[in-house]
Scaffold this motif. Structure first.
Motif, PDB file in Angstrom:
ATOM      1  N   GLN A  15     -31.296 -38.743 -16.953  1.00  0.00           N
ATOM      2  CA  GLN A  15     -32.319 -38.243 -17.973  1.00  0.00           C
ATOM      3  C   GLN A  15     -32.302 -36.615 -18.222  1.00  0.00           C
ATOM      4  O   GLN A  15     -33.089 -36.021 -17.236  1.00  0.00           O
ATOM      5  CB  GLN A  15     -33.632 -38.733 -17.585  1.00  0.00           C
ATOM      6  CG  GLN A  15     -34.665 -38.610 -18.558  1.00  0.00           C
ATOM      7  CD  GLN A  15     -35.810 -39.268 -18.062  1.00  0.00           C
ATOM      8  OE1 GLN A  15     -36.446 -38.634 -16.752  1.00  0.00           O
ATOM      9  NE2 GLN A  15     -36.678 -40.038 -18.958  1.00  0.00           N
TER      10      GLN A  15
ATOM     11  N   ASN B 299     -33.267 -35.764 -14.237  1.00  0.00           N
ATOM     12  CA  ASN B 299     -33.478 -36.686 -13.431  1.00  0.00           C
ATOM     13  C   ASN B 299     -32.449 -37.772 -13.236  1.00  0.00           C
ATOM     14  O   ASN B 299     -31.595 -38.166 -14.451  1.00  0.00           O
ATOM     15  CB  ASN B 299     -35.031 -37.520 -14.081  1.00  0.00           C
ATOM     16  CG  ASN B 299     -35.890 -36.548 -13.926  1.00  0.00           C
ATOM     17  OD1 ASN B 299     -36.064 -35.773 -13.052  1.00  0.00           O
ATOM     18  ND2 ASN B 299     -37.039 -36.687 -14.884  1.00  0.00           N
TER      19      ASN B 299
ATOM     20  N   ILE C  60     -35.201 -43.270  -8.112  1.00  0.00           N
ATOM     21  CA  ILE C  60     -35.490 -41.971  -9.090  1.00  0.00           C
ATOM     22  C   ILE C  60     -35.291 -40.571  -8.352  1.00  0.00           C
ATOM     23  O   ILE C  60     -35.992 -40.311  -7.568  1.00  0.00           O
ATOM     24  CB  ILE C  60     -36.571 -41.879  -9.697  1.00  0.00           C
ATOM     25  CG1 ILE C  60     -36.637 -43.284 -10.558  1.00  0.00           C
ATOM     26  CG2 ILE C  60     -36.427 -40.972 -11.023  1.00  0.00           C
ATOM     27  CD1 ILE C  60     -37.909 -43.495 -11.684  1.00  0.00           C
TER      28      ILE C  60
ATOM     29  N   TRP D  19     -36.145 -36.774  -8.885  1.00  0.00           N
ATOM     30  CA  TRP D  19     -36.744 -35.796  -9.659  1.00  0.00           C
ATOM     31  C   TRP D  19     -35.881 -34.411  -9.715  1.00  0.00           C
ATOM     32  O   TRP D  19     -35.606 -34.154  -8.499  1.00  0.00           O
ATOM     33  CB  TRP D  19     -38.068 -35.729  -9.314  1.00  0.00           C
ATOM     34  CG  TRP D  19     -38.894 -36.763  -9.028  1.00  0.00           C
ATOM     35  CD1 TRP D  19     -39.368 -37.304  -7.716  1.00  0.00           C
ATOM     36  CD2 TRP D  19     -39.331 -37.894  -9.983  1.00  0.00           C
ATOM     37  NE1 TRP D  19     -40.146 -38.334  -7.779  1.00  0.00           N
ATOM     38  CE2 TRP D  19     -40.000 -38.829  -9.087  1.00  0.00           C
ATOM     39  CE3 TRP D  19     -39.067 -38.099 -11.392  1.00  0.00           C
ATOM     40  CZ2 TRP D  19     -40.348 -40.031  -9.538  1.00  0.00           C
ATOM     41  CZ3 TRP D  19     -39.242 -39.515 -11.632  1.00  0.00           C
ATOM     42  CH2 TRP D  19     -40.089 -40.131 -10.964  1.00  0.00           C
TER      43      TRP D  19
ATOM     44  N   TRP E  59     -40.310 -37.659 -16.876  1.00  0.00           N
ATOM     45  CA  TRP E  59     -40.323 -38.896 -16.869  1.00  0.00           C
ATOM     46  C   TRP E  59     -41.493 -39.473 -17.150  1.00  0.00           C
ATOM     47  O   TRP E  59     -41.630 -40.747 -17.857  1.00  0.00           O
ATOM     48  CB  TRP E  59     -39.742 -39.248 -15.541  1.00  0.00           C
ATOM     49  CG  TRP E  59     -39.400 -40.906 -15.420  1.00  0.00           C
ATOM     50  CD1 TRP E  59     -38.338 -41.389 -15.595  1.00  0.00           C
ATOM     51  CD2 TRP E  59     -40.432 -41.827 -14.765  1.00  0.00           C
ATOM     52  NE1 TRP E  59     -38.449 -42.827 -15.325  1.00  0.00           N
ATOM     53  CE2 TRP E  59     -39.865 -43.103 -14.931  1.00  0.00           C
ATOM     54  CE3 TRP E  59     -41.707 -41.829 -14.353  1.00  0.00           C
ATOM     55  CZ2 TRP E  59     -40.326 -44.400 -14.557  1.00  0.00           C
ATOM     56  CZ3 TRP E  59     -42.208 -42.961 -14.193  1.00  0.00           C
ATOM     57  CH2 TRP E  59     -41.529 -44.156 -14.166  1.00  0.00           C
TER      58      TRP E  59
ATOM     59  N   HIS F 299     -37.501 -44.278 -18.798  1.00  0.00           N
ATOM     60  CA  HIS F 299     -36.506 -44.508 -19.162  1.00  0.00           C
ATOM     61  C   HIS F 299     -36.287 -45.810 -19.931  1.00  0.00           C
ATOM     62  O   HIS F 299     -35.216 -46.161 -20.393  1.00  0.00           O
ATOM     63  CB  HIS F 299     -35.275 -44.449 -17.763  1.00  0.00           C
ATOM     64  CG  HIS F 299     -35.713 -45.654 -16.801  1.00  0.00           C
ATOM     65  ND1 HIS F 299     -36.778 -45.201 -16.033  1.00  0.00           N
ATOM     66  CD2 HIS F 299     -35.362 -46.635 -16.449  1.00  0.00           C
ATOM     67  CE1 HIS F 299     -36.993 -46.454 -15.136  1.00  0.00           C
ATOM     68  NE2 HIS F 299     -35.922 -47.119 -15.630  1.00  0.00           N
TER      69      HIS F 299
END
Length: 330
Positions: free
Chosen positions: A86, A102, A172, A174, A198, A203
């Motif tokens: 991301q 991310n 996840i 970060w 996020w 997502h």
């Protein structure tokens, strides 16, 4: 003779009725087999921290940051995870715009019941707490502050790949968490830019998770993991469950039943910007000048700051929690 025939028929009839009643009996419910919790390998997590350090400081926008990102994505995919990168632009407190990302590793992406395991993977761009004034402007290695949580989660990814779990798990990582401006008068939004992004741009559409566990600075020797105010306020049930697991496992020397006050970390923004309750496991020693470990934001945050037993304990407690959760999933 008629009496003999009569009683014989009567016994046959009673036997038939008895058998018929037995066939109608409600079967006993099957005994539920507890889920076996895999063993966490602290040595393996340690190796993953060493690998991160081999790239150098992971400051967003640098070549070292990009190389480490590629390695982590490939590592997660080698464990069978579906990975989303991301990408976003982190605007830090100086006004500089840094390319960031991310990393979301999804296990069992089709399952509805999900949990989040998270940590930040970037490292601080300066070492403002370093005793050496000449090195204060240099980025830190970030073995504990960033690297330890990531190392634990990569090892958990490896374990899940070898020990199927009846639960959706989203790991996840970060980015741009540690690039804020120090000062009590500074807004908290200057920190944790990846989790903020996020939370506002999940997502998946209509994404939901039962809860989240964030790991930050979970690698030092003799840590003190207490209960911060935001974890208690927003995710008290899962907080108590994790600390109870740790107590039953004999880890009260690390997971202490003590309040540690308010703490702005990635979990703060997940709790306040989404409906997903998230707790934070973070080392906050007693009587610390900064509130954190002595190597925090210094160049002493290298591999020598990492203790394998701490990694193993944290990883084992998290595994106990999520594999115990999978037992309850229908």
């Amino acid at each position: 003779m008629r009496q003999v025939i009569y009683f014989s028929l009567l016994f046959l009839l009673i036997g038939f009725v008895s058998c018929n009643e037995e066939s109608k009996a409600v079967p006993k419910p099957a005994t539920k087999t507890p889920v076996k919790v895999p063993a966490f390998n602290g040595d393996s997590a340690y190796t993953y921290i060493e690998k991160q350090l081999s790239f150098g400081p992971r400051v967003p926008g640098t070549d070292e940051h990009a190389a480490c990102r590629q390695w982590m994505v490939e590592k997660f995919r080698s464990f069978g995870a579906e990975v989303i990168e991301q990408e976003f632009t982190a605007v830090i407190h100086t006004g500089d715009k840094w390319p960031s990302a991310n990393i979301i590793a999804q296990f069992n992406p089709d399952l509805k019941d999900r949990v989040i395991l998270s940590a930040h993977w970037d490292t601080r761009y300066i070492a403002e707490e370093d005793k050496n004034k000449k090195r204060k402007e240099d980025p830190i290695p970030g073995a504990d502050d960033g690297g330890s949580g990531v190392g634990v989660l990569i090892e958990i990814a490896r374990i899940i790949s070898e020990n199927p779990i009846n639960l959706g798990v989203d790991i996840i990582l970060w980015d741009a968490e540690d690039q804020g401006k120090r000062g009590s008068n500074q807004p908290p939004q200057l920190w944790c830019l990846g989790s903020q992004h996020w939370a506002k741009n999940m997502h998946r559409n209509n994404y939901r998770a039962k809860y989240g566990i964030n790991l930050d600075m979970v690698g030092a020797k003799n840590p003190r993991f207490g209960k911060d105010d935001f974890s208690k306020q927003y995710a008290g049930k899962i907080l108590d469950r994790i600390w109870s697991n740790a107590r039953r496992m004999g880890y009260t020397d690390m997971f202490v039943n003590e309040d540690t006050g308010p703490l702005v970390d990635d979990h703060y923004f997940i709790n306040t910007l989404t409906n997903i309750p998230m707790i934070d496991i973070i080392n906050q020693p007693r009587n610390s000048r900064t509130g954190f470990v002595n190597h925090w934001h210094t160049h002493d945050d290298d591999i020598n700051a990492i203790d394998k037993r701490t990694l193993r304990v944290v990883g084992q407690v998290v595994l106990k929690t999520i594999y115990g959760e999978s037992e309850n999933v229908q």
